[in-house]
Design an enzyme around this catalytic site. Structure first.
Site, mmCIF file in Angstrom:
data_model
loop_
_atom_site.group_PDB
_atom_site.id
_atom_site.type_symbol
_atom_site.label_atom_id
_atom_site.label_comp_id
_atom_site.label_asym_id
_atom_site.label_seq_id
_atom_site.Cartn_x
_atom_site.Cartn_y
_atom_site.Cartn_z
ATOM 1 N NE ARG A 281 -9.379 -9.928 10.933
ATOM 2 C CZ ARG A 281 -9.131 -8.620 10.918
ATOM 3 N NH1 ARG A 281 -9.610 -7.867 9.953
ATOM 4 N NH2 ARG A 281 -8.388 -8.076 11.857
ATOM 5 C CB VAL A 282 -15.614 -9.786 11.424
ATOM 6 C CG1 VAL A 282 -16.072 -8.390 11.809
ATOM 7 C CG2 VAL A 282 -16.602 -10.413 10.433
ATOM 8 N N GLY A 283 -12.848 -7.820 11.360
ATOM 9 C CA GLY A 283 -11.939 -7.033 12.182
ATOM 10 C C GLY A 283 -12.683 -6.141 13.153
ATOM 11 C CG ASP A 284 -10.529 -2.754 14.515
ATOM 12 O OD1 ASP A 284 -10.018 -3.342 13.527
ATOM 13 O OD2 ASP A 284 -10.330 -1.558 14.769
ATOM 14 N N GLY B 249 -6.877 -5.613 14.122
ATOM 15 C CA GLY B 249 -8.172 -5.420 14.769
ATOM 16 C C GLY B 249 -8.455 -6.345 15.923
ATOM 17 C CB THR C 185 -8.920 1.201 9.193
ATOM 18 O OG1 THR C 185 -8.880 -0.221 9.255
ATOM 19 C CG2 THR C 185 -10.336 1.685 9.402
ATOM 20 N N GLY D 193 -5.024 -0.692 12.669
ATOM 21 C CA GLY D 193 -4.046 -1.668 13.109
ATOM 22 C C GLY D 193 -4.696 -3.040 13.207
HETATM 23 N N1 ASP Z 1 -8.205 -2.565 11.831
HETATM 24 C C1 ASP Z 1 -8.258 -3.205 10.530
HETATM 25 C C2 ASP Z 1 -8.678 -4.643 10.708
HETATM 26 O O1 ASP Z 1 -8.228 -5.295 11.616
HETATM 27 C C3 ASP Z 1 -6.976 -3.118 9.770
HETATM 28 C C4 ASP Z 1 -6.160 -1.859 9.952
HETATM 29 O O2 ASP Z 1 -6.682 -0.810 10.268
HETATM 30 O O3 ASP Z 1 -4.937 -1.908 9.819
HETATM 31 O O4 ASP Z 1 -9.423 -5.127 9.902
#
Ligand code: ASP
Length: 335
Positions: free
Chosen positions: A218-221, A244, A190, A242
């Site tokens: 799917r929704v991440g952080d 999320g 990200t 990382g």
């Molecule tokens: N944080 C992001 C997500 O989970 C992916 C990433 O930053 O590696 O969508």
């Protein structure tokens, strides 16, 4: 001890500053307090785009939007923007959020076929009574706001998805190779960016295509305020990269800011947030990457990661292309 390495080979801004004698001195005055920090090595160039705003006295909010827009369209990387990897159904969906230090925020999640989710997130913040729009509704709003609908999935991303289908194994990698290298195998990252402007105001932005091969929907952080991004002018700002799900479980960016409010340095706050991830899921934490980056209201920067290999970029009036490596819990990966 954090390793520091300087990358001097590129930098349009540095070249521009050299080409115009006197500009640098003027720049330093206008932006004495200003600073922008970003996740990963592509953060160096994203910072350059943001710095163009900060060096002329622009706001932190405009700066982080400019930096994120750079990543969404100029960077061709499998984890952010138009070159991002799709989900397991072959659909590219983008997540983004933006926040300023007064608590104004906006985000979009699972947005399809719009090139600049960060700018749509800003419109959500400025033009709607809401904080977050998702999926079709987010796209409908973007189109109403004048954003063009366009197919974003690149032939390379589509091919990578077809190759992935052969095993169809969902296995997030821990920053597998150096970022931004052609052909790298990174399947998630990200751009998280935090800035403080000459007025001492903070803002942050986060933009990503999320986890490659994620489930559709799917929704991440990154678009969740408090998970992938949090900003408070009274204290500081934090962002994450990382897997999320771990940030969401721990309301992690909010946690980092609250730990700074209690007096922790940015690095200590990030470290404690990482420790929470480990304490909650000790086994899982060995196989996935989580990284935090924080900037306090005094302009101090800190980071911490689960696994070795998290780098972040720092840019201010003195240093435009400073790339640093974060400390980590596990030293399992070499840069
Ligand atoms: N944080 C992001 C997500 O989970 C992916 C990433 O930053 O590696 O969508």
């Amino acid at each position: 001890m954090t390793d520091r390495r300087r990358f001097l080979q590129t930098g349009l801004l540095a070249a521009g500053a050299l080409a115009v004698p006197g500009m640098r001195a003027q720049t330093n005055n206008a932006s004495a307090r200003a600073r922008v920090v970003s996740t990963w090595d592509f953060g160096v160039q994203a910072n350059t785009a943001a710095w163009r705003v900060l060096e002329t006295g622009g706001s932190a909010l405009d700066a982080v939007e400019a930096g994120a827009r750079w990543a969404e369209s100029e960077l061709c990387n499998p984890t952010v923007g138009h070159c991002g990897r799709p989900d397991r159904d072959g659909v590219l969906t983008l997540d983004a959020s933006i926040m300023d230090g007064d608590g104004r925020c906006g985000s979009v999640a699972a947005l399809q076929d719009i090139a600049h989710p960060i700018s749509v997130a800003r419109r959500v913040m400025e033009k709607t009574p809401h904080v977050m729009l998702v999926g079709e509704g987010a796209q409908q709003f973007a189109v109403q706001q004048g954003f063009a609908k366009q197919r974003l999935l690149t032939p390379a991303a589509e091919q990578a998805w077809r190759d992935w289908l052969k095993t169809a194994e969902y296995k997030p990698e821990i920053n597998a190779e150096r970022r931004s290298q052609p052909g790298n195998k990174d399947n998630h990252d990200t751009l998280g960016m935090l800035a403080i402007d000459a007025q001492g105001k903070l803002a942050g932005a986060c933009t990503t295509s999320g986890m490659a091969w994620k489930m559709h929907g799917r929704v991440g952080d990154s678009p969740i305020i408090g998970a992938g991004l949090y900003v408070d002018n009274e204290v500081g700002a934090a962002t994450a990269s990382g897997v999320g799900e771990e940030m969401i479980r721990n309301a992690a960016s909010f946690l980092v800011v609250e730990l700074m409010r209690q007096g922790r340095t940015p690095a200590d706050a990030c470290r404690e947030a990482i420790d929470r991830v480990v304490r909650k899921r000790p086994e899982a934490s060995k196989t996935l990457q989580v990284c935090f980056l924080a900037l306090n209201k005094h302009g101090e920067v800190g980071a911490f990661a689960l696994h070795k290999g998290f780098v972040y970029a720092v840019c201010d009036a003195d240093e435009h292309e400073d790339l640093r490596e974060s400390a980590s819990v596990y030293a399992t990966k070499q840069l």
